[in-house]
Design a protein around this motif. Structure first.
Motif, PDB file in Angstrom:
ATOM      1  N   ILE A  52       0.836  -1.200   0.000  1.00  0.00           N
ATOM      2  CA  ILE A  52       0.000   0.000   0.000  1.00  0.00           C
ATOM      3  C   ILE A  52       0.872   1.252   0.000  1.00  0.00           C
ATOM      4  CG2 ILE A  52      -1.596   1.359   1.410  1.00  0.00           C
ATOM      5  CD1 ILE A  52      -2.885  -1.287   2.263  1.00  0.00           C
ATOM      6  N   SER A  53       1.920   1.239   0.844  1.00  0.00           N
ATOM      7  CA  SER A  53       2.819   2.396   0.944  1.00  0.00           C
ATOM      8  C   SER A  53       3.577   2.624  -0.361  1.00  0.00           C
ATOM      9  CB  SER A  53       3.809   2.180   2.093  1.00  0.00           C
ATOM     10  OG  SER A  53       4.745   3.233   2.153  1.00  0.00           O
ATOM     11  N   GLU A  54       4.100   1.556  -0.963  1.00  0.00           N
ATOM     12  CA  GLU A  54       4.864   1.702  -2.208  1.00  0.00           C
ATOM     13  C   GLU A  54       3.971   2.138  -3.363  1.00  0.00           C
ATOM     14  OE1 GLU A  54       8.177  -0.699  -3.336  1.00  0.00           O
ATOM     15  OE2 GLU A  54       8.029  -1.899  -1.503  1.00  0.00           O
ATOM     16  N   PHE A  55       2.758   1.596  -3.442  1.00  0.00           N
ATOM     17  CA  PHE A  55       1.833   1.991  -4.501  1.00  0.00           C
ATOM     18  C   PHE A  55       1.519   3.484  -4.415  1.00  0.00           C
ATOM     19  CE2 PHE A  55      -0.254  -2.488  -4.729  1.00  0.00           C
ATOM     20  CZ  PHE A  55       0.856  -2.959  -5.388  1.00  0.00           C
ATOM     21  N   LYS A  56       1.260   3.949  -3.201  1.00  0.00           N
ATOM     22  CA  LYS A  56       0.891   5.357  -3.018  1.00  0.00           C
ATOM     23  C   LYS A  56       2.063   6.279  -3.313  1.00  0.00           C
ATOM     24  CE  LYS A  56      -1.306   8.486   0.299  1.00  0.00           C
ATOM     25  NZ  LYS A  56      -1.914   8.603   1.657  1.00  0.00           N
ATOM     26  N   LYS A  57       3.249   5.913  -2.835  1.00  0.00           N
ATOM     27  CA  LYS A  57       4.425   6.770  -2.986  1.00  0.00           C
ATOM     28  C   LYS A  57       4.932   6.791  -4.424  1.00  0.00           C
ATOM     29  CE  LYS A  57       9.188   7.341  -1.339  1.00  0.00           C
ATOM     30  NZ  LYS A  57      10.247   6.821  -0.431  1.00  0.00           N
TER      31      LYS A  57
END
Length: 303
Positions: A262-267
């Motif tokens: 989730i964090s990598e997708f958003k960033k």
């Protein structure tokens, strides 16, 4: 009796190909299998797959197996590495890939089979800085002559990933992308089919209120809402597909596989993904992922 060696086909080189603009394409059975790869191995496999013309190259189990030549310079440019570091990574990666196996569900045999990622004629050349990769026979079956039931995505969308779990979640999301989105479910089902479907939803996903969920979704579609994409998966299947170690408990899976993705997708990709879990008692039995359509990204729909 000496085993007959497969004839070598063409050498397909990464030189002057701008791999970041290429697509990675695989049959869905392979996408949804258990890959069991490290991040470095995944990068090598994906780079070599991106050299394949998946619609036109012909699958042949015994004759003329193409070799994919990956240069350290192209690997370095793709993943933003120094040239020496890139060559070390592809050399080490190909050494470990020789014995690396994965698993997938073979529909024709109705069973899970184990496959080799790499087949034969793998070498490294220090002077020119490249490796040669020949895919295993089972893998080749899901890379060539892809007309339906396959997934394609731009390689450039994955080069920023720092975790192989993030990459696998990405592939699975693409595999199920738009499969049921904005289509009414169960509208053509017979009573027998509805009963069987309800039994599956209850026993596999722990969703005793599945008809309420479906009715709400159908109502939203009727009112013209563009719903998020969904990926509903049992925890056991998710473990299998991401090759998650048995030692990982739910909190480990949540932190290392889901929240990191989730964090990598958003960033990196400006993608918003959410999820909720279903439980049987206190144990998590299924995960329901939802994510917004990625209008700004370059995608290729399954055909």
């Amino acid at each position: 009796m000496m085993k007959k060696e497969k004839a070598k086909g063409n050498i397909v080189s990464s030189a002057n190909k701008n791999l970041e603009n290429h697509n990675v394409s695989m049959g869905n059975q392979l996408v949804r299998g258990s890959h069991n790869l490290s991040l470095n191995e995944k990068r090598i496999i994906a780079a070599c797959m991106s050299m394949i013309d998946s619609r036109n190259e012909i699958f042949n189990e015994t004759y003329k197996v193409n070799i994919y030549r990956l240069y350290a310079k192209d690997f370095a440019d793709l993943y933003e590495l120094g040239i020496k570091n890139a060559y070390t990574q592809i050399k080490d990666g190909i050494s470990s890939l020789v014995n690396r196996t994965g698993r997938l569900f073979d529909k024709s045999k109705n069973q899970i089979i184990t496959f080799n990622w790499i087949d034969f004629s793998i070498k490294s050349n220090n002077s020119d800085g490249y490796i040669d990769v020949a895919f295993g026979a089972v893998v080749r079956e899901y890379l060539f002559e892809l007309k339906s039931e396959y997934t394609s995505y731009k390689l450039i969308n994955t080069v920023c990933f720092k975790s192989v779990y993030t990459w696998r979640v990405w592939e699975l999301l693409q595999s199920y992308k738009l499969k049921y989105n904005n289509k009414k479910l169960t509208s053509e089902m017979t009573p027998e089919h509805k009963a069987a479907f309800e039994k599956k939803m209850i026993h596999k996903y722990g969703l005793p209120n599945c008809w309420k969920v479906i009715d709400e979704r159908n109502d939203e579609i009727t009112r013209g809402r563009n719903l998020p994409n969904r990926y509903l998966v049992t925890l056991d299947d998710f473990r299998f597909q991401l090759s998650i170690p048995e030692s990982y408990r739910w909190q480990d899976i949540k932190k290392q596989c889901i929240e990191r993705a989730i964090s990598e997708f958003k960033k990196s990709l400006n993608i918003e993904m959410t999820y909720k879990v279903y439980k049987s008692g206190r144990s998590v039995t299924a995960i329901d992922f939802q994510w917004k359509k990625f209008e700004q990204l370059d995608f290729i729909d399954d055909e």
